[in-house]
Design an enzyme around this catalytic site. Structure first.
Site, PDB file in Angstrom:
ATOM      1  N   GLN A  85       0.803  -1.331  -0.083  1.00 34.05           N
ATOM      2  CA  GLN A  85       0.044   0.144  -0.003  1.00 34.05           C
ATOM      3  C   GLN A  85       0.942   1.214  -0.050  1.00 34.05           C
ATOM      4  OE1 GLN A  85      -3.487   0.237   0.267  1.00 34.05           O
ATOM      5  NE2 GLN A  85      -3.880  -2.069   0.076  1.00 34.05           N
ATOM      6  N   CYS A 180       1.330   1.783   5.188  1.00 30.71           N
ATOM      7  CA  CYS A 180       1.133   0.524   4.660  1.00 30.71           C
ATOM      8  C   CYS A 180      -0.496   0.138   4.606  1.00 30.71           C
ATOM      9  CB  CYS A 180       1.990  -0.515   5.366  1.00 30.71           C
ATOM     10  SG  CYS A 180       3.770   0.185   5.112  1.00 30.71           S
TER      11      CYS A 180
END
Length: 220
Positions: A85, A180
């Site tokens: 991410q 993340c």
């Protein structure tokens, strides 16, 4: 930034790792140079490890969700072709890009991730800091705070992208994202726990990575 030239290593009994120091460099040219190196390398091209610091930038992985970018402000957000991410890169963070032929070495992706994480844990041990893994969330944590992130891409058995290790940086931009993809995840850095010299930590990380990945010779 021009792509790296192909370097032949005919004697595979001597496993070499070429280390390149890129200094402070914008994210996008380095990213595209990694892609070019990966696409152009040949059977005997020596594996490389690129070390760099990036000016402030958020990078969003292939599966990244827009809602995890909360308030980027004046910091650019770049969609990239790695796993994971959103994360942040900035000065004072060691970014290391292992450009490896794992098909040649016979190393699986899971084992590669494990060995890279172990290399960070071993460096932290040298500063009397205990780093830990977290199941299902690649990277290294210290007391539930993330100190290092990991996001790789494998293309035809060759890796690019890599790790980001927080050493002595401004952590405020992490508050502008869900790091993340985890809401409320706290981040930390080595300078909060030990007296550090950036270049020394970087050198120790190179030694640790080369040892964990089984390279017998580090060249520049």
């Amino acid at each position: 930034m021009s792509s790296s030239s192909t370097i032949r290593n005919p004697d595979q009994s001597t496993r070499q790792l070429r280390v390149r120091q890129l200094g402070l460099a914008d994210y996008e040219p380095v990213w595209h140079a990694m892609q070019d190196f990966t696409d152009q390398r040949e059977e005997h091209t020596v594996d490389e490890l690129w070390l760099v610091q990036h000016p402030p930038v958020f990078t969003q992985g292939q599966a990244g969700k827009a809602e995890h970018v909360l308030a980027p402000g004046d910091i650019p957000v770049i969609q990239v072709d790695r796993g994971g991410q959103v994360t942040y890169h900035g000065p004072g963070q060691i970014v290391a890009y292992p450009l490896l032929d794992i098909r040649r070495s016979g190393l699986g992706v899971r084992e590669l991730v494990n060995r890279i994480e172990e290399s960070i844990i071993r460096v932290l041990e040298q500063y009397k800091v205990k780093g830990e893994r977290r199941e299902g969330a690649p990277g290294i944590y210290v007391s539930d705070e993330k100190i290092a992130s990991l996001g790789l891409r494998v293309r035809r058995g060759r890796t690019f992208h890599g790790l980001a290790f927080n050493i002595d940086m401004d952590l405020e931009p992490f508050q502008r994202i869900n790091p993340c993809g985890y809401e409320g995840l706290r981040v930390t850095q080595l300078s909060a726990m030990a007296t550090v010299d950036f270049s020394e930590v970087e050198s120790r990380l190179v030694d640790s990575i080369s040892h964990q990945l089984g390279y017998s010779e580090v060249i520049s």
